[in-house]
Design an enzyme around this catalytic site. Structure first.
Site: not given
Ligand code: CR1
Length: 838
Positions: A373, A564-565, A570, A672, A676
Site C-alpha cells: 500500500h 485525509k491524514r 500529501k 480513495t 469518494k
Molecule cells: C495509501 O497511502 C491508499 C491506501 C489504500 C495507503 C493510500 O494511497 O489509497 O493505502 N497506505 O490502499 C497505507 O496506509 C500503510 O500504508
C-alpha cells in the site's frame, strides 16, 4: 435525512415472527421490548443512547437469520477469502444495515411513531475507529463488496479497546483524546468466548526426535495469551450473505499463573493478566511510518496466529485434509502488518500438524497473497533480529530456513551477484540485523499487487524491483475502489434519489450503469436539479460548521476541500500556500473580481509527527487571520474541521465542489478519498499520482484539473539537484507568501513558530512544493474561472459521476476474486430457521 430509496426487501427472507417481523406494530413493540429487556430501562428514564441501543438490537435481530445461515453455508466445503488486516475502519453500522436490509423507511416510521427522531438516534452511534486512514477504510469497503457479491469471506483483525484518538484543536494545536468507543457497549458484536485460541510468546524452541525417530521442533513459550473472538456481521446489499468480521481480544489465561497465585503472589498473577490484556488495548496511530515497538509486533503476531488457528480448526471440523488448506482458504495480507502469517502457517503445519516442509511450503505459498500500500521507505516494516528472536524464537528459525532455501535459488539464477543476494534476503544485514517483512510477504505469497496502475508500475521499478525480476509472474495490479452503498446511497441520499429516478437503481451494484447519466449532462433541467442538490448538501455542511465551529461560510462559494491524514507528502501545506496567495491577491486589489471560496481542511496527524502537527497549526492560524479580516470577508473563508473520521467523511465528501488530490507525483499509492469526492460530483484538482491518473483517464482530461510534475520529472529534478531556494527567489508571488508566514503575520508576531516548516521548504523540500507551486496556482485560477460558468461546471460534475463506474470496490473485489483468489460467489439460502421462525 430521508430514506435514500424505497424500501425493497430481499425476496428470500421468509422468517417473520414477533421478534423479527417487519410490520410497523411489530417493529414498535420490538423497540420497546429491547429497551426494557436489554437496556433495562423504562421509557421515562431511558437516555437517547438507550434508545439507540434498543434500535440497534432491533435491527440486529433482523439480520441474524442471514448471518447464521451464511456461516452454515460456509461449513460446506467452499473456498473462503480470509482478509487479514491490522485495521478495519468500518464506520457506523446502523444506517448501513438499514440500507442493506432495505428497511430504512419502515424503521423510520416505527421510530417516529414511538415519538423519537431517527436522525437523533443515528447520531448516538460511536463509530469503531479501528484504523488510521485509507488502508483500514479500504478493508471495510472490501468487506462490504465481498458480502454484496456473495463471496464467502471472513475479515480477521484486532478488537482494539481504544481506536484512533479523537482529535481536538486547542489554540490551533492538535490534542489527542482517548477513543473510548466501547464505553457504552457495542450492540453490533457478539463475543464467542467458547471459540478462544491460545497464542504463545517468548521462550525457546526444542529440537528432538519423536517416537518414530522423526526430527521435530517444539516451541516452549514463556507466556501464553488467550485470543477471544468478537464477531460483527457484514451484510451485503440486498442479498442474504452476511459475512463475518472476526476481531480478537487478548485475555489472560487464568490457569497459567496459578503458580504465582498458589505461592501467595496474588498481585503477580493479576499483573500477568494486565500484561496480556494490554496487547489489544490500543491502535498505533501512525500512518505510513513504522514505530518499531515490541507491542506492535506482539499485536501483529497475536491476531495472525488467532486467525490461522481459527481457519485450521474450521477446516478440521469438516473431515477435509489439512493438506488442502490452500484450496479452502485464500488469505490476503493487507500490507506487511500480517506478513508474519507466512512463518506462522509454516510452524502450524510443520511443527504442530507434522506436515513435511516442502508440502507445507507449497500450501503456504498458494494460500497467501500480498497487497502493498505504500512506496514510502519509512513505512517498510522491519524488526530487529534481537527483538524478533526474543518474542518469536521459533519463527526466526523458520524464517532463516525459508531464507536459506530461497537464497539458494537466487544464487542459482544470479551466480556471483552479491548485491542481488543481499537485497532479496529476508534479513537486512547492512548494519544492525533486521527481519524484512515485505521480503517475507513476497517470498511466501503467490501473488503480489499494488493498488493503482502507477503504483504497481513503480513497485516493479523501485521497492520491489528485485522481486519483480525474480518472479514477474507473481505481480498484478488491482486498482482500489470504494463502496457506492456507504459513499453514495448512505451519505448522499438526495443525489441517490435523483439518479435512481432517472436510471433505476441497478447502478448501486453495477456502478458502470452511471454512464447512463452522460446524456443527461446536456439536459438543462437535470443540471438545475443536480445543482440544487449540491447546494442543499453544501448548506448542510455550512450548518454543521456554524454549529460546531461558529464560523459562517457561504454555501454559494466554491467549496474547496482537502480531507485525509496530514502528511508532508500529501502537501496540505501546498494548499495553504494557495490560500495565502489568494488572500494576498484580494488584499492588494480589494475590487478584484474573484470567485468566492471556502477552503476546508480536515485530518489527523500522527501524535509524534511534529511537522504534520505544525501544518495543522498553520492552517488554523491562517484561518484565524483570514476569517477575521473585513477586507476579504464574503470572498474567502478557511475552516479546519476537527476529528475527521468516517462519520464526518459522510457529511463532507458530498458537499465538495473541488477535491484536492495534490500529493507529490510518485508518493500516493492510490488514494480513495479522490474516488469518494468524484463519485459525489466534485471535480478534482490533482497531480498525476496514484489513482488520480486512472480517474482522469475515465472522466476525461477536459473534466479534470491537472497540474504539477510527473513522477519522472520528480525523479529527474531530484537527480539533477533540486534547489527549492531558487524557486523562492525567482517567483515574487511565492516569495511574498513565504515571507508573510516568516514575518509572524499569522502567529501574533512570533517569527519562530513556523520556521521549521519554512526552512524545510526553502532548503530541503523533499516533496517539491516550490517546484509545483506556480503550476498549482495557475490551475487553481482555471478552477475559479470554470466555476463561474455554472452550466458547464455542472456538466463536468455530472460527467465525473457518470464515469466513475470503474472505482466501485465491487470491481476491485471481482478482480481479486478472479485473478488472485480464484473464488466464486456462493449464494446463501435461508434454510435453517430459528425456532420462532417456523
Ligand atoms: C495509501 O497511502 C491508499 C491506501 C489504500 C495507503 C493510500 O494511497 O489509497 O493505502 N497506505 O490502499 C497505507 O496506509 C500503510 O500504508
Amino acid at each position: 435525512m430521508n430514506a435514500p430509496l424505497e424500501d425493497s426487501l430481499t425476496p428470500q427472507i421468509r422468517v417473520e415472527d414477533d421478534r423479527t417481523g417487519l410490520s410497523i406494530t411489530t417493529l414498535r413493540s420490538a423497540l420497546a421490548d429491547n429497551l426494557f429487556y436489554i437496556q433495562g430501562k423504562f421509557p421515562g428514564t431511558a437516555t437517547k443512547n438507550d434508545y439507540y441501543m434498543a434500535l440497534a438490537y432491533t435491527v440486529r435481530d433482523r439480520l441474524l437469520q442471514r448471518w447464521l445461515n451464511t456461516t452454515q453455508t460456509y461449513r460446506k466445503n467452499v473456498k473462503v477469502v480470509c482478509y487479514l488486516s491490522a485495521e478495519f475502519l468500518i464506520g457506523p453500522q446502523l444506517v448501513n444495515n438499514l440500507i442493506n436490509l432495505g428497511i430504512y423507511a419502515k424503521i423510520r416510521q416505527a421510530v417516529e411513531e414511538s415519538g423519537l427522531s431517527l436522525q437523533e438516534l443515528i447520531e448516538q452511534e460511536e463509530e469503531p475507529g479501528l484504523g488510521n486512514g485509507g488502508l483500514g477504510r479500504l478493508a471495510a469497503c472490501y468487506l462490504d463488496s465481498l458480502s454484496t457479491l456473495e463471496i464467502p469471506a471472513i475479515g480477521y483483525g484486532i478488537r482494539y479497546e481504544f481506536g484512533i484518538f479523537d482529535q481536538e484543536i486547542r489554540d490551533g494545536w492538535q490534542v489527542e483524546i482517548t477513543d473510548k468507543w466501547l464505553q457504552y457497549g457495542n450492540p453490533w458484536e457478539i463475543a464467542r468466548p467458547e471459540e478462544y485460541v491460545e497464542v504463545k510468546f517468548g521462550g525457546r524452541s526444542e529440537h528432538y526426535y519423536d517416537e518414530k525417530g522423526n526430527y521435530r521442533v517444539r516451541w516452549i513459550p514463556d507466556r501464553v495469551v488467550k485470543g477471544v473472538p468478537y464477531d460483527t456481521p457484514i451484510l451485503g446489499y440486498q442479498v442474504n450473505t452476511a459475512n463475518t468480521l472476526r476481531l480478537w481480544k487478548a485475555e489472560a489465561i487464568e490457569s497459567f499463573d496459578f503458580q504465582a497465585f498458589n505461592i501467595g503472589d496474588y498481585y503477580g498473577a493479576v499483573d500477568a493478566k494486565i500484561v496480556s490484556e494490554n496487547l489489544t488495548k490500543i491502535l498505533y496511530p501512525n500512518d505510513e511510518v513504522i514505530q518499531g515497538k515490541e507491542l506492535r509486533l506482539q499485536q501483529q503476531y497475536f491476531f495472525v496466529s488467532c486467525a490461522l488457528q481459527d481457519m485450521i480448526r474450521l477446516l478440521l471440523s469438516t473431515e477435509v485434509s489439512l493438506e488442502t488448506f490452500h484450496q479452502q482458504f485464500a488469505v490476503q495480507l493487507n500490507d506487511t502488518h500480517p506478513a508474519i502469517g507466512v512463518a506462522e502457517l509454516m510452524r502450524l503445519l510443520v511443527d504442530e500438524h507434522r506436515i513435511d516442509w516442502d508440502k507445507a511450503w507449497h500450501i503456504t505459498q498458494n494460500t497467501f497473497a500480498f497487497t502493498n500500500h505504500t512506496l514510502l521507505p519509512e513505512a517498510l516494516e522491519k524488526w530487529p533480529i534481537e527483538l524478533f528472536g526474543r518474542l518469536l524464537p521459533r519463527h526466526l528459525e523458520i524464517i532463516y530456513e525459508i531464507n536459506q532455501r530461497f537464497l539458494d535459488r537466487v544464487r542459482m539464477k544470479y551466480p556471483r551477484d552479491l548485491g542481488k543476494l543481499s537485497r532479496l534476503s529476508l534479513i537486512d544485514e547492512s548494519g544492525e540485523r533486521y527481519v524484512r517483512m515485505a521480503n517475507l510477504a513476497c517470498v511466501g505469497s503467490h501473488a503480489i499487487n499494488g493498488v493503482a496502475e502507477l503504483h504497481t508500475e513503480l513497485l516493479k521499478k523501485t521497492v520491489l524491483k528485485d522481486f519483480y525480476e525474480f518472479f514477474p509472474e507473481k505481480f498484478a495490479n488491482v486498482t482500489n475502489g470504494v463502496t457506492p452503498r456507504r459513499w453514495m446511497v448512505l451519505s448522499n441520499p438526495r443525489l441517490t434519489r435523483l439518479i435512481t429516478e432517472k436510471i433505476g437503481d441497478r447502478w448501486i451494484t453495477h456502478l458502470d450503469d452511471l454512464r447512463k447519466l452522460e446524456t443527461l449532462a446536456d439536459d438543462a433541467s437535470f443540471r438545475q436539479q443536480w445543482r440544487q442538490i449540491k447546494q442543499e448538501t453544501k448548506g448542510d455542511l455550512a450548518a454543521y460548521i456554524r454549529k460546531k465551529l461558529d464560523i459562517i461560510v457561504d454555501p454559494k462559494s466554491l467549496f474547496d476541500i482537502q480531507v485525509k491524514r496530514i502528511h508532508e507528502y500529501k502537501r496540505q501545506h501546498l494548499n495553504v500556500l494557495h490560500v495565502i496567495t489568494f488572500y494576498n491577491r484580494l488584499k492588494h486589489d480589494r475590487d478584484l473580481d474573484i470567485t468566492p471560496r471556502t477552503f476546508i481542511f480536515g485530518g489527523k496527524a500522527a501524535p509524534g509527527y511534529f511537522m504534520a502537527k505544525l501544518i495543522i497549526k498553520l492552517i488554523v492560524s491562517v484561518a484565524n487571520i483570514v476569517n477575521n479580516d473585513p477586507d476579504v470577508r464574503d470572498r474567502m473563508k478557511v475552516v479546519f474541521i476537527p476529528d475527521f473520521n468516517v462519520t464526518l467523511g459522510q457529511r463532507i465528501y458530498p458537499a465538495a465542489d473541488l477535491s484536492e488530490q495534490i500529493s507529490t507525483a510518485g508518493k500516493e499509492a492510490s488514494g480513495t478519498g479522490n474516488m469518494k469526492f468524484a463519485l459525489n460530483g466534485a471535480l478534482t484538482i490533482g497531480t498525476l499520482d496514484g489513482a488520480n491518473v486512472e480517474i482522469r483517464e475515465e472522466v476525461g482530461a477536459e473534466n479534470f484539473f491537472l497540474f504539477g510534475l510527473t513522477t519522472e520529472e520528480v525523479y529527474g529534478l531530484k537527480a539533477r539537484g533540486y534547489r527549492p531556494f531558487d524557486y523562492y527567489n525567482q517567483n515574487a508571488e511565492l516569495k511574498a507568501v513565504i515571507d508573510l508566514i516568516s514575518s509572524g503575520f499569522f502567529s501574533h508576531g512570533d517569527v519562530d513558530l513556523f520556521k521549521p516548516l519554512i526552512d524545510n521548504l526553502l532548503y530541503r523540500d523533499d516533496y517539491m512544493l516550490l517546484a509545483d507551486y506556480q503550476s498549482y496556482i495557475d490551475t487553481q485560477e482555471k478552477v475559479s474561472q470554470a466555476y463561474r460558468d455554472r452550466e458547464n461546471w455542472t456538466r463536468m460534475s455530472i460527467l465525473n459521476v457518470a464515469r466513475m463506474g470503474k472505482f466501485s470496490s465491487d470491481r476491485s473485489i471481482r478482480e481479486y476474486a478472479q485473478k488472485i483468489w480464484k473464488v466464486e460467489p456462493v449464494p446463501v439460502e435461508l434454510l435453517q430457521l430459528c425456532p420462532g421462525g417456523q
